[in-house]
Design a protein around this motif. Sequence first.
Motif, PDB file in Angstrom:
ATOM      1  N   VAL A 188       0.710  -1.077  -0.088  1.00  0.00           N
ATOM      2  CA  VAL A 188      -0.055  -0.021   0.216  1.00  0.00           C
ATOM      3  C   VAL A 188       0.775   1.279   0.007  1.00  0.00           C
ATOM      4  O   VAL A 188       2.008   1.200   0.157  1.00  0.00           O
ATOM      5  CB  VAL A 188      -1.122  -0.070   1.147  1.00  0.00           C
ATOM      6  N   TYR A 189       0.376   2.144  -0.238  1.00  0.00           N
ATOM      7  CA  TYR A 189       0.912   3.628  -0.303  1.00  0.00           C
ATOM      8  C   TYR A 189       0.600   4.395   1.013  1.00  0.00           C
ATOM      9  O   TYR A 189      -0.643   4.933   1.148  1.00  0.00           O
ATOM     10  CB  TYR A 189       0.686   4.298  -1.680  1.00  0.00           C
ATOM     11  N   ILE A 190       1.448   4.640   1.659  1.00  0.00           N
ATOM     12  CA  ILE A 190       1.195   5.438   2.819  1.00  0.00           C
ATOM     13  C   ILE A 190       1.982   6.837   2.998  1.00  0.00           C
ATOM     14  O   ILE A 190       3.066   6.708   2.744  1.00  0.00           O
ATOM     15  CB  ILE A 190       1.479   4.499   4.169  1.00  0.00           C
ATOM     16  N   THR A 191       1.333   7.913   3.180  1.00  0.00           N
ATOM     17  CA  THR A 191       2.056   9.187   3.168  1.00  0.00           C
ATOM     18  C   THR A 191       1.832   9.894   4.709  1.00  0.00           C
ATOM     19  O   THR A 191       1.054   9.405   5.319  1.00  0.00           O
ATOM     20  CB  THR A 191       1.459  10.050   2.330  1.00  0.00           C
ATOM     21  N   GLU A 192       2.916  10.570   4.809  1.00  0.00           N
ATOM     22  CA  GLU A 192       2.926  11.188   6.338  1.00  0.00           C
ATOM     23  C   GLU A 192       2.000  12.679   5.857  1.00  0.00           C
ATOM     24  O   GLU A 192       2.489  13.393   5.070  1.00  0.00           O
ATOM     25  CB  GLU A 192       4.263  11.680   6.703  1.00  0.00           C
ATOM     26  N   THR A 244      -0.678   9.782   9.426  1.00  0.00           N
ATOM     27  CA  THR A 244      -0.402   9.192   8.048  1.00  0.00           C
ATOM     28  C   THR A 244      -2.054   8.964   7.326  1.00  0.00           C
ATOM     29  O   THR A 244      -2.898   8.917   7.856  1.00  0.00           O
ATOM     30  CB  THR A 244       0.015   7.759   8.194  1.00  0.00           C
ATOM     31  N   GLU A 245      -1.706   8.678   6.106  1.00  0.00           N
ATOM     32  CA  GLU A 245      -2.780   8.430   5.329  1.00  0.00           C
ATOM     33  C   GLU A 245      -2.724   7.393   4.314  1.00  0.00           C
ATOM     34  O   GLU A 245      -1.537   7.503   3.747  1.00  0.00           O
ATOM     35  CB  GLU A 245      -3.574   9.584   4.501  1.00  0.00           C
ATOM     36  N   LEU A 246      -3.591   6.533   4.229  1.00  0.00           N
ATOM     37  CA  LEU A 246      -3.186   5.224   3.237  1.00  0.00           C
ATOM     38  C   LEU A 246      -4.264   5.535   2.045  1.00  0.00           C
ATOM     39  O   LEU A 246      -5.191   5.798   2.229  1.00  0.00           O
ATOM     40  CB  LEU A 246      -3.876   4.074   4.103  1.00  0.00           C
ATOM     41  N   THR A 296      -3.787  16.233  -1.272  1.00  0.00           N
ATOM     42  CA  THR A 296      -3.272  15.609  -0.183  1.00  0.00           C
ATOM     43  C   THR A 296      -1.692  16.219   0.327  1.00  0.00           C
ATOM     44  O   THR A 296      -0.988  16.320  -0.576  1.00  0.00           O
ATOM     45  CB  THR A 296      -2.816  14.098  -0.182  1.00  0.00           C
ATOM     46  N   LYS A 297      -1.805  16.710   1.408  1.00  0.00           N
ATOM     47  CA  LYS A 297      -0.673  17.404   1.968  1.00  0.00           C
ATOM     48  C   LYS A 297       0.281  16.503   2.513  1.00  0.00           C
ATOM     49  O   LYS A 297       0.260  15.944   3.698  1.00  0.00           O
ATOM     50  CB  LYS A 297      -0.963  18.390   3.096  1.00  0.00           C
ATOM     51  N   ILE A 298       1.372  16.339   1.880  1.00  0.00           N
ATOM     52  CA  ILE A 298       2.616  15.329   2.134  1.00  0.00           C
ATOM     53  C   ILE A 298       3.616  16.057   2.601  1.00  0.00           C
ATOM     54  O   ILE A 298       4.324  16.697   2.137  1.00  0.00           O
ATOM     55  CB  ILE A 298       2.823  14.467   0.782  1.00  0.00           C
ATOM     56  N   LEU A 299       3.884  15.389   3.857  1.00  0.00           N
ATOM     57  CA  LEU A 299       4.986  16.228   4.928  1.00  0.00           C
ATOM     58  C   LEU A 299       6.280  15.588   4.389  1.00  0.00           C
ATOM     59  O   LEU A 299       7.434  15.938   4.537  1.00  0.00           O
ATOM     60  CB  LEU A 299       4.710  15.934   6.270  1.00  0.00           C
TER      61      LEU A 299
END
Length: 519
Positions: free
Chosen positions: A136-140, A337-339, A161-164
């Motif tokens: 899966v793709y998980i972003t902070e 985080t967001e999946l 999506t705001k990716i940190l």
Amino acid sequence: MAKVEEELLNTLEKLKDDGFKTFKWYLELDDVLEGFKGIPVAKLENAARRDTVDLMVQKHQDHGALQLTKKILEKIYRNDLVQSLQNFQPEPKAGGGRKKVLGRYMVILTRKYQKTTDGTDESGNETLLKAIYTEVYITEGKSKEDNAQHEVRQLETASSTKILHDTPIKCHDIFKVLPGQQEHIINIVLTSGVAGVGKTFSVQKFILDWAEGSENKDISLLIPLPFRELNVVKNEPHSLLTLIRRFYPTLKDVTEEMLDSEDFKVLFILDGLDESRLSLDFNNSEVVSDVTQKSSVSMLLTSLIKANLLPRALIWITSRPAAANQILDQKCADRITELVKSTQTQFDGGLFNWTEPEETADSGSMAASVITGLFLFFCLLQSASAELPITAEPGDNVTLPCKAPNNVNITAVEWIRPGLNRSDLDPDRYVYLKTDGHLNTADQDPSYVNRVQLKDDEMKNGDLSLILKNVTSNDEGTYECFYVEETGGKKNELIVYLIVKGEFVDVQQVETQRVDILD
């Protein structure tokens, strides 16, 4: 060789009353042995010698109780008894101690999580997780509008999506500081994601990898506590220790000292916050700070998440976005985080190697939109059976569809509206609830009394569709259908979005999604 409890009792019986009283005074103190917490005064005050031995062993296990006793005897100048204990050879317990206990537990977890129900298989047959799992793709970070948007709309607007951090986080690295980030403590992680995106799948893979010893070997003990299972015991008083043993009897020998030890890393996985029927109040000043202290399950979970209870413990919480915003105090999380299925960053950065010449900016934007739309369509095919949203006019009777597999024996059906009555005083109000053939009106939301019924009261062929009578504008929103099998397993079978004509609604925000036990 004698048992530790017998030897400790023999030792305490050699102390005079004054000496025994002083011994108990030391037991109340923290750090008589470094890292050992004292036993509460209330428990020791009237404890006889046998009771005192039981309290020491319960709190510190055999080895810890033995070492603590020797240390206190040194402090009260009973070196003769210390020497006697030095010569004592404890009898090994059946099972071989901590390693053996955890070994059995890991086997149990492996057997439980190595298989899953494939969402595309309506027969309910199980498949090996490794055979169907994809990374899966998980972003902070999280979507800027994740609280306001419907979940399918969020897939379409993934580019917001705001990716940190540019690098995606691998599932098994969820608690690790990423390359280039400043070193900091990450104990509590919140992962949100829309229905069907794979949150529970990811949790299952994480647990399986740990239980098999292939990942996160630094974690001493992993304890899954899904909210759908916690709901069952929400009215039972528990300490954290008894709650753990309630779900995992194999861990009966896990002690307070082990859970709170610096060299014993514990991870709690709280999957499915959106399914919680607990009254989680993060503004309540009451706290639980001792794993042996009994309280409500809601208070235990709140204290655990707020780090008042086991502050060194790792905690991973998963949820749908709306519930994460409505229920959880996100200041508690060290990492959010967001999946997601994908983001525009992935489109631009290599998934399609898309580059947009300046002179074709308009056509490029159109092409990117087409790609995003195609990707969204792919996501819906993969995680849902897409249908048109249900529409109705005020005063209409409308049917909200839901169907379980034909070969399942259903003992209960539940229709809810997420967030309808999520409060501490009235947390459990249903649109419709039927258990063991009986309609439950006591827990039904008043606005739906005498307005809802099953299309087929006998639920033949798995038909769980709900008829909603005399529709009003207040009925507009998301409805979720659950059913419980005869074996006790609860499944989230369908999500339906109802549009009531006459109010402005962005149709792109709504879809009907089929969601199996994966989320």
